[in-house]
Motif scaffolding. Structure first.
Motif, short mmCIF file in Angstrom:
data_model
loop_
_atom_site.label_atom_id
_atom_site.label_comp_id
_atom_site.label_asym_id
_atom_site.label_seq_id
_atom_site.Cartn_x
_atom_site.Cartn_y
_atom_site.Cartn_z
N SER A 189 -10.90 -12.80 4.83
CA SER A 189 -9.64 -12.13 5.17
C SER A 189 -8.96 -12.78 6.37
O SER A 189 -7.75 -12.66 6.55
CB SER A 189 -9.86 -10.64 5.42
OG SER A 189 -10.60 -10.44 6.60
N GLU A 234 0.95 -4.06 -0.85
CA GLU A 234 0.48 -3.30 0.31
C GLU A 234 -0.43 -4.17 1.16
O GLU A 234 -1.16 -5.01 0.65
CB GLU A 234 -0.30 -2.07 -0.17
CG GLU A 234 0.50 -1.09 -0.99
CD GLU A 234 1.22 -0.07 -0.14
OE1 GLU A 234 0.75 0.23 0.98
OE2 GLU A 234 2.26 0.43 -0.60
N SER A 235 -0.42 -3.93 2.46
CA SER A 235 -1.29 -4.66 3.37
C SER A 235 -2.74 -4.49 2.94
O SER A 235 -3.18 -3.39 2.63
CB SER A 235 -1.09 -4.15 4.79
OG SER A 235 -1.96 -4.82 5.67
N GLY A 236 -3.48 -5.57 2.93
CA GLY A 236 -4.89 -5.51 2.56
C GLY A 236 -5.16 -5.73 1.09
O GLY A 236 -6.30 -5.94 0.70
N LYS A 238 -5.58 -7.88 -1.93
CA LYS A 238 -5.86 -9.31 -2.01
C LYS A 238 -5.46 -9.87 -3.36
O LYS A 238 -4.30 -9.83 -3.73
CB LYS A 238 -7.33 -9.56 -1.69
CG LYS A 238 -7.68 -9.30 -0.23
CD LYS A 238 -9.06 -9.77 0.07
CE LYS A 238 -9.38 -9.65 1.53
NZ LYS A 238 -10.64 -10.33 1.85
N GLN A 266 -3.59 -13.83 3.19
CA GLN A 266 -2.49 -12.92 3.52
C GLN A 266 -2.03 -12.21 2.25
O GLN A 266 -2.24 -12.69 1.14
CB GLN A 266 -1.32 -13.65 4.18
CG GLN A 266 -0.62 -14.66 3.32
CD GLN A 266 0.51 -15.35 4.06
OE1 GLN A 266 0.76 -15.10 5.23
NE2 GLN A 266 1.20 -16.23 3.37
N THR A 267 -1.44 -11.07 2.46
CA THR A 267 -0.96 -10.25 1.35
C THR A 267 0.25 -10.92 0.70
O THR A 267 1.11 -11.46 1.39
CB THR A 267 -0.58 -8.85 1.88
OG1 THR A 267 -1.72 -8.31 2.54
CG2 THR A 267 -0.16 -7.93 0.77
#
Length: 109
Positions: free
Chosen positions: A85, A95-97, A99, A89-90
């Motif tokens: 991680s 959404e953030s996180g 993958k 990056q998204t």
């Protein structure tokens, strides 16, 4: 057998990209085992610039849900994911996180 194609972006930093590739030249044995144990029979990752493209071939028993559950229960996989991680990056619009994103096939000859 089923084939899935997924996409993910790396942070656009040449040093980080080199480090990411170096990690993938010597993937931990526990990670390789978790991949095979989940029903993934083949996995390839390709890169263009900072965009990654993964091709997965799986047996008939594979499911993303079961893989995710097993990964969450595996401390070594969690350690690997935390390390990776740092480089990832998204994708835009996600959404953030979030993958790896499964791609839809639009053509086959």
């Amino acid at each position: 057998m089923k084939r899935y194609c997924l996409v993910l972006d790396l942070k656009n930093d040449s040093q980080l990209i080199q480090e990411y590739e170096a990690h993938h030249k010597k993937v931990w044995p526990e990670i390789l085992k978790s991949i095979k144990d989940s029903g993934i029979t083949s996995m390839e990752i390709y890169r263009w610039e900072n965009r990654l493209f993964m091709i997965m071939e799986t047996d008939d028993g594979f499911s993303f849900e079961a893989k995710s559950k097993a990964d969450l229960a595996n401390p070594k996989v969690q350690e690997w994911e935390k390390l990776m991680s740092h480089y990832q990056q998204t994708l835009p619009g996600r959404e953030s996180g979030e993958k790896w994103q499964v791609m839809s096939q639009i053509f086959k000859s």
